[in-house]
Scaffold this active site. Structure first.
Site, short mmCIF file in Angstrom:
data_model
loop_
_atom_site.label_atom_id
_atom_site.label_comp_id
_atom_site.label_asym_id
_atom_site.label_seq_id
_atom_site.Cartn_x
_atom_site.Cartn_y
_atom_site.Cartn_z
N ASP A 24 53.17 15.19 152.53
CA ASP A 24 53.02 14.25 153.49
C ASP A 24 52.69 14.25 154.67
O ASP A 24 53.30 13.54 155.60
CB ASP A 24 54.21 13.15 153.04
CG ASP A 24 54.30 12.89 151.57
OD1 ASP A 24 53.56 13.55 150.70
OD2 ASP A 24 55.40 12.24 151.16
N GLU A 72 51.79 10.63 150.14
CA GLU A 72 52.55 9.48 149.56
C GLU A 72 51.61 8.26 149.96
O GLU A 72 51.22 7.83 150.86
CB GLU A 72 53.96 9.34 150.18
CG GLU A 72 54.59 8.11 149.54
CD GLU A 72 56.16 7.62 150.38
OE1 GLU A 72 56.68 8.71 151.20
OE2 GLU A 72 56.70 6.84 150.13
N LYS A 129 51.03 10.76 145.40
CA LYS A 129 52.03 10.78 144.92
C LYS A 129 52.67 9.27 145.24
O LYS A 129 52.64 8.66 146.24
CB LYS A 129 53.14 11.57 145.11
CG LYS A 129 53.57 11.66 146.74
CD LYS A 129 54.49 12.81 146.79
CE LYS A 129 55.05 13.00 148.14
NZ LYS A 129 55.87 12.02 148.45
N LYS A 132 58.70 9.20 146.39
CA LYS A 132 59.16 10.35 147.38
C LYS A 132 58.94 11.60 146.85
O LYS A 132 58.58 12.43 147.67
CB LYS A 132 60.61 10.14 147.85
CG LYS A 132 60.74 8.43 148.28
CD LYS A 132 59.92 8.28 149.51
CE LYS A 132 60.21 6.89 150.04
NZ LYS A 132 59.20 6.36 150.71
N THR A 158 59.23 13.72 155.29
CA THR A 158 60.36 14.18 156.27
C THR A 158 61.60 14.96 155.28
O THR A 158 61.58 14.93 154.03
CB THR A 158 61.18 12.74 156.77
OG1 THR A 158 61.64 12.03 155.44
CG2 THR A 158 60.22 11.86 157.50
N CYS A 162 61.09 13.11 151.57
CA CYS A 162 60.14 13.46 150.51
C CYS A 162 60.47 15.17 150.33
O CYS A 162 60.16 15.43 149.21
CB CYS A 162 58.70 13.14 150.89
SG CYS A 162 58.49 11.65 150.83
N GLN A 202 76.23 26.56 148.83
CA GLN A 202 76.89 26.84 147.72
C GLN A 202 75.98 27.83 146.98
O GLN A 202 75.51 27.70 145.93
CB GLN A 202 76.68 25.31 146.83
CG GLN A 202 77.46 24.39 147.30
CD GLN A 202 77.66 23.01 146.51
OE1 GLN A 202 78.44 23.31 145.34
NE2 GLN A 202 77.24 22.08 146.60
N1 TIU Z 1 56.92 11.38 153.09
C1 TIU Z 1 58.43 10.86 153.18
O1 TIU Z 1 59.38 11.30 153.89
N2 TIU Z 1 58.49 9.43 153.24
C2 TIU Z 1 59.14 8.59 153.86
O2 TIU Z 1 58.95 7.35 153.59
N3 TIU Z 1 59.99 9.16 154.74
C3 TIU Z 1 60.97 8.73 155.67
O3 TIU Z 1 61.59 9.36 156.39
N4 TIU Z 1 60.82 7.26 155.74
#
Ligand code: TIU
Length: 224
Positions: A24, A72, A129, A132, A158, A162, A202
């Protein structure tokens, strides 16, 4: 086989059976004026990932290993957008609305596309996709299985959303994941830290974490 120094223990890098998964890296998340900044986020934290990811991408291309990109987003008629996802957050600018870079997170719109610095080249699959996770409602698993991929080197944004969701999905499907610490980004520094820690905790409950230099060194060791 080449060994990458990683947290929580060394990762046995199986070159031809590894793919780079870039999640993404879209204009809507990384560029000022996109969806991410419209939610009040500072995109500069995400933009720090661009330069190391460019170097890692170049190393994968030089090694001739598979590179896969994800985006996304949703169909223009929004038929694959759950009502709950559309409603969530009561945002001024919601998914599907017209924003400064076209309709937010809609396929074919400028903001939905991958940033120019990391643009896919011919032969690199792009996975569109709706969720997420990179596996939910996509053909990613089939593509990986057909190409004999067993390991994923994971970059993108992020970290806690995702990237974490996709790594967890991959883990349950039997893939070994190494998350590249400087090639994943979050709008929230504390989530960046914890998002990485919860991968490797872990004994590597979801996978490994290592910096891009360690992965590039393995790619350039001529042992992959
Ligand atoms: N790709 C992804 O992480 N989509 C999000 O919406 N991330 C946010 O942190 N908002």
């Amino acid at each position: 086989m080449s060994v990458i120094s990683a947290d929580p223990y060394p990762f046995d890098f199986a070159g031809p059976h590894a793919a780079l998964l870039i999640i993404d890296m879209q204009r809507d998340f990384l560029e000022p004026g996109g969806f991410g900044s419209s939610l009040g986020n500072d995109v500069s934290l995400l933009r720090q990932t661009i330069e190391p990811t460019m170097r890692l991408l170049a190393a994968f291309r030089r090694a001739g290993l598979l590179v896969i990109h994800t985006r996304e987003g949703h169909r223009p008629d929004l038929s694959d957008l759950p009502a709950a996802k559309k409603r969530r957050g009561h945002a001024k600018l919601a998914i599907g609305d017209a924003g400064p870079m076209g309709r937010v997170l809609v396929r074919g719109e400028p903001g939905h596309d991958i940033i120019p610095e990391l643009y896919p080249i011919a032969g690199e699959p792009v996975i569109d996709k709706p969720g997420k996770g990179a596996f939910h409602a996509t053909d990613l698993d089939a593509i990986l299985k057909n190409r004999g991929v067993e390991q994923l080197i994971v970059c993108g944004v992020t970290t806690e959303v995702c990237v974490n969701t996709s790594v967890r999905e991959a883990n349950d499907r039997g893939y070994d994941c190494l998350v590249v610490s400087d090639c994943v980004g979050s709008y929230f520094p504390e989530f960046q830290t914890m998002g990485l820690r919860m991968i490797a905790a872990q004994g590597g409950i979801f996978g490994w974490v290592a910096p891009s230099d360690a992965v590039i060194a393995a790619l350039e060791s001529n042992q992959v």
